[in-house]
Every structure is written in C-alpha cells, then in structure tokens.
Design a protein around this motif. Structure first.
Motif, mmCIF file in Angstrom:
data_model
loop_
_atom_site.group_PDB
_atom_site.id
_atom_site.type_symbol
_atom_site.label_atom_id
_atom_site.label_comp_id
_atom_site.label_asym_id
_atom_site.label_seq_id
_atom_site.Cartn_x
_atom_site.Cartn_y
_atom_site.Cartn_z
ATOM 1 N N THR A 1 4.823 4.861 3.270
ATOM 2 C CA THR A 1 4.027 6.357 3.292
ATOM 3 C C THR A 1 4.808 7.361 2.877
ATOM 4 O O THR A 1 6.116 7.495 3.284
ATOM 5 C CB THR A 1 3.820 6.500 4.938
ATOM 6 O OG1 THR A 1 3.062 5.407 5.733
ATOM 7 C CG2 THR A 1 3.122 7.855 5.042
ATOM 8 N N LEU A 2 4.223 8.210 2.051
ATOM 9 C CA LEU A 2 4.824 9.273 1.364
ATOM 10 C C LEU A 2 4.451 10.691 2.010
ATOM 11 O O LEU A 2 3.129 10.711 2.559
ATOM 12 C CB LEU A 2 4.495 9.440 -0.128
ATOM 13 C CG LEU A 2 5.040 8.430 -1.020
ATOM 14 C CD1 LEU A 2 4.444 8.734 -2.412
ATOM 15 C CD2 LEU A 2 6.552 8.604 -1.042
ATOM 16 N N SER B 1 1.054 -1.344 0.054
ATOM 17 C CA SER B 1 0.007 -0.063 -0.063
ATOM 18 C C SER B 1 0.815 1.207 -0.027
ATOM 19 O O SER B 1 1.711 1.462 0.925
ATOM 20 C CB SER B 1 -0.870 -0.154 1.222
ATOM 21 O OG SER B 1 -1.826 -1.185 1.212
ATOM 22 N N ILE B 2 0.588 2.152 -0.896
ATOM 23 C CA ILE B 2 1.542 3.386 -0.947
ATOM 24 C C ILE B 2 0.389 4.355 -0.528
ATOM 25 O O ILE B 2 -0.729 4.691 -1.085
ATOM 26 C CB ILE B 2 1.729 3.847 -2.388
ATOM 27 C CG1 ILE B 2 2.487 2.685 -3.108
ATOM 28 C CG2 ILE B 2 2.534 5.248 -2.460
ATOM 29 C CD1 ILE B 2 3.979 2.362 -2.397
ATOM 30 N N VAL B 3 0.658 4.887 0.412
ATOM 31 C CA VAL B 3 -0.238 5.866 1.526
ATOM 32 C C VAL B 3 0.326 7.357 1.604
ATOM 33 O O VAL B 3 1.455 7.729 1.338
ATOM 34 C CB VAL B 3 -0.762 5.288 2.643
ATOM 35 C CG1 VAL B 3 -1.308 3.834 2.622
ATOM 36 C CG2 VAL B 3 0.321 5.309 3.635
ATOM 37 N N ASN C 1 2.414 -5.977 8.719
ATOM 38 C CA ASN C 1 1.470 -5.621 9.515
ATOM 39 C C ASN C 1 1.553 -3.797 9.703
ATOM 40 O O ASN C 1 1.693 -3.305 10.760
ATOM 41 C CB ASN C 1 1.875 -5.936 10.928
ATOM 42 C CG ASN C 1 1.504 -7.512 10.913
ATOM 43 O OD1 ASN C 1 0.810 -8.259 10.405
ATOM 44 N ND2 ASN C 1 2.497 -8.376 11.668
ATOM 45 N N GLY C 2 1.826 -3.272 8.407
ATOM 46 C CA GLY C 2 2.119 -1.957 8.274
ATOM 47 C C GLY C 2 0.735 -1.100 8.704
ATOM 48 O O GLY C 2 -0.307 -1.588 8.404
ATOM 49 N N LYS C 3 1.081 0.360 9.129
ATOM 50 C CA LYS C 3 -0.159 0.986 9.648
ATOM 51 C C LYS C 3 0.136 2.353 8.965
ATOM 52 O O LYS C 3 1.241 2.745 8.837
ATOM 53 C CB LYS C 3 -0.171 1.029 11.121
ATOM 54 C CG LYS C 3 -0.531 -0.199 11.763
ATOM 55 C CD LYS C 3 -1.786 -0.935 11.418
ATOM 56 C CE LYS C 3 -1.948 -2.085 12.187
ATOM 57 N NZ LYS C 3 -3.092 -3.001 11.905
ATOM 58 N N TYR C 4 -1.059 3.160 8.427
ATOM 59 C CA TYR C 4 -1.078 4.310 8.080
ATOM 60 C C TYR C 4 -1.200 5.199 9.443
ATOM 61 O O TYR C 4 -2.343 5.344 9.756
ATOM 62 C CB TYR C 4 -1.996 4.442 7.202
ATOM 63 C CG TYR C 4 -2.189 5.735 6.316
ATOM 64 C CD1 TYR C 4 -1.225 6.650 6.614
ATOM 65 C CD2 TYR C 4 -3.296 5.921 5.509
ATOM 66 C CE1 TYR C 4 -1.506 8.138 5.925
ATOM 67 C CE2 TYR C 4 -3.457 7.370 4.711
ATOM 68 C CZ TYR C 4 -2.533 8.198 5.072
ATOM 69 O OH TYR C 4 -2.628 9.474 4.504
ATOM 70 N N ILE C 5 -0.157 5.923 9.779
ATOM 71 C CA ILE C 5 -0.353 6.696 11.072
ATOM 72 C C ILE C 5 0.152 7.954 10.994
ATOM 73 O O ILE C 5 0.114 8.691 11.993
ATOM 74 C CB ILE C 5 0.693 5.924 12.072
ATOM 75 C CG1 ILE C 5 2.198 6.000 11.734
ATOM 76 C CG2 ILE C 5 0.211 4.415 12.401
ATOM 77 C CD1 ILE C 5 3.156 5.360 12.660
ATOM 78 N N ILE C 6 0.273 8.424 9.861
ATOM 79 C CA ILE C 6 0.724 10.055 9.795
ATOM 80 C C ILE C 6 -0.684 10.804 9.204
ATOM 81 O O ILE C 6 -1.325 10.372 8.380
ATOM 82 C CB ILE C 6 1.844 10.033 8.369
ATOM 83 C CG1 ILE C 6 3.086 9.733 9.178
ATOM 84 C CG2 ILE C 6 1.723 11.743 8.191
ATOM 85 C CD1 ILE C 6 4.077 9.764 8.250
ATOM 86 N N ILE D 1 9.759 9.277 0.983
ATOM 87 C CA ILE D 1 9.269 8.169 1.851
ATOM 88 C C ILE D 1 9.647 8.429 3.211
ATOM 89 O O ILE D 1 10.935 8.648 3.546
ATOM 90 C CB ILE D 1 10.170 6.813 1.287
ATOM 91 C CG1 ILE D 1 9.233 6.555 -0.017
ATOM 92 C CG2 ILE D 1 9.747 5.638 2.100
ATOM 93 C CD1 ILE D 1 10.077 5.278 -0.813
ATOM 94 N N VAL D 2 8.667 8.558 4.311
ATOM 95 C CA VAL D 2 8.678 8.942 5.542
ATOM 96 C C VAL D 2 8.784 7.513 6.541
ATOM 97 O O VAL D 2 9.242 7.614 7.729
ATOM 98 C CB VAL D 2 8.102 9.882 6.122
ATOM 99 C CG1 VAL D 2 8.141 11.350 5.340
ATOM 100 C CG2 VAL D 2 6.521 9.409 5.903
ATOM 101 N N GLN D 3 8.106 6.541 5.879
ATOM 102 C CA GLN D 3 7.964 5.249 6.526
ATOM 103 C C GLN D 3 7.697 3.949 5.698
ATOM 104 O O GLN D 3 7.285 4.278 4.542
ATOM 105 C CB GLN D 3 6.587 5.213 7.535
ATOM 106 C CG GLN D 3 6.753 6.049 8.654
ATOM 107 C CD GLN D 3 5.715 5.942 9.701
ATOM 108 O OE1 GLN D 3 4.632 5.531 9.113
ATOM 109 N NE2 GLN D 3 5.691 6.256 10.827
ATOM 110 N N ASP D 4 8.362 3.142 6.010
ATOM 111 C CA ASP D 4 8.214 1.662 5.076
ATOM 112 C C ASP D 4 8.220 0.658 5.903
ATOM 113 O O ASP D 4 9.128 0.049 6.561
ATOM 114 C CB ASP D 4 9.462 1.578 4.098
ATOM 115 C CG ASP D 4 9.434 0.689 3.170
ATOM 116 O OD1 ASP D 4 8.433 -0.348 3.239
ATOM 117 O OD2 ASP D 4 10.100 0.386 2.047
#
Length: 227
Positions: free
Chosen positions: A209-210, A32-34, A222-227, A215-218
């Motif tokens: 996460t972009l 997932s690219i978020v 069990n990744g989460k979209y937390i930003i 890219i600020v997180q990879d």
C-alpha cells in the motif's frame, strides 16, 4: 527479482512522487500495488519498466543495477517485461491476431514462431475464436484480454498490469483478475496496480500500500487494502 533500495523520485520544483521506497518482489509472486489516485503507483511502475529514473536510490532487476545499464541495452532488458495498460492501446486497423503478432514481428520472429505463439497466447486468455476480429468489434473485456495476450506472447518473466479493471464493468473486471491469477500460476510474476479494494481483498495475495509516495503497509500473504 526486483529490488528498490531507498528509492525516491522528484519532479519539477522538487515535487516528490515517491520517497524512500524499499521493496523486494520475488520471482513468481503476485503483488498488488494499491493506493488512492496520486499515491505514486504509476510512478513506481514507470521506474520498474525504466521509463523513469529514480532521483535517489538504486533499482535492481534480476541482479542488474539499472543505473549501470546502457541505454542501448534497455530494449533487450524490457523483453523480460509484459505491460498491460488501462486503455488497452490496441491498433484499430489490425485484427486481434495482428495486434498480438506485432510484438513478435518487432522481435524478428519467423512466421511459424509467430503463428504458434499468438495462437497459444489467445488460447490462454480465452479468445482464440476472435483472432480475425478488429478491436472495435469486441467488448471492453475482450479488448483487455487481447492486451494481456499481447503482453504475454513473448513469454516475459514479469507482467505489469496498470488498473486493468478501470474501464470494465464488475463482471468483466473479475474475469480479468481471474485470468491474471491463472497467468501467475503458470509461472509469470504479476504486479497489479489498482485502487479496486474489493478485487484486491478477494485475492489473498501480497498487498503493498502506497500513501503520499511512501509504502505504509506491506502484507506478505492474505493482504488487504485497508487504507
């Protein structure tokens, strides 16, 4: 399978859309690219399908350096990729079967091959009984399933999906995401670009996460979209 090495993309007046992107997507992954609107998700996808070229850096597709590929070879390379758009992009004057078959007709497949592949694709997405309907006769969720069938009918190794739930209600959105997971489990690499936090956090898949083109997180699993 897809490698970004220090990739940046600038537009007119040196406006930066992506900056120093280093990313590896392996065969068979669900990624997932978020990020919020303007984070660079769409630009990243355009670089993957070679609709755009990077300003700096290199992109590799299955060990091929894209900057070295001749323009005449791009159609052949793109046959390895299926693309699903938020607005479906279906042809209203064609039936469901004809919309999905169109891809194979362009590739020069025989009618026997077309019939077999289209029927199989419609079966996977669960709308084989809608093959003679026109897009305007379908719900939004059904139209999105047609778009997915069209994207997978030629058996691509990568399926890129841009905001597939943006025009759907919550229930249909969940059904589409379940379908993408099913396609991934059948062996296709799936790259999902979305800003839907709830769906991403339910997948337990890798999340990239972009934010402002970086890219600020990879998170590998069990990744989460937390930003």
């Amino acid at each position: 399978m897809i490698i970004f090495q220090a990739v940046s993309k600038n537009y007119i007046n040196n406006i930066s859309s992506l900056e120093d992107i280093n990313l590896v997507i392996n065969r068979g992954e669900f990624v997932s690219i978020v990020g919020q609107s303007g984070a660079g998700k769409t630009t990243l996808l355009k670089l993957m399908i070679m609709e755009e070229k990077p300003t700096k850096g290199e992109i590799f597709f299955d060990k091929l350096m894209l900057s070295k590929i001749k323009k005449s070879s791009l159609p052949t390379l793109r046959r390895n990729i299926g693309m699903v758009f938020q607005d479906f992009k279906l042809i209203n004057t064609k039936t469901v079967f004809e919309n999905v078959a169109f891809v194979l007709e362009v590739l020069g497949k025989t009618q026997i091959e077309i019939n077999k592949s289209v029927t199989a694709a419609l079966d996977i997405v669960g709308i084989k009984d809608k093959d003679s309907c026109f897009p305007y006769q379908l719900s939004g969720g059904e139209q999105q399933r047609v778009a997915i069938a069209r994207a997978i009918v030629h058996h691509p190794i990568i399926l890129i999906v841009d905001e597939p739930t943006g025009n759907l209600d919550l229930l249909n959105g969940w059904e589409i995401v379940k379908l993408l997971v099913k396609i991934n489990e059948l062996g296709t690499t799936v790259i999902l670009a979305t800003h839907n936090r709830e769906i991403v956090n339910s997948l337990n898949k890798r999340v990239v996460t972009l934010d402002k083109g970086r890219i600020v997180q990879d998170q590998a699993t069990n990744g989460k979209y937390i930003i």
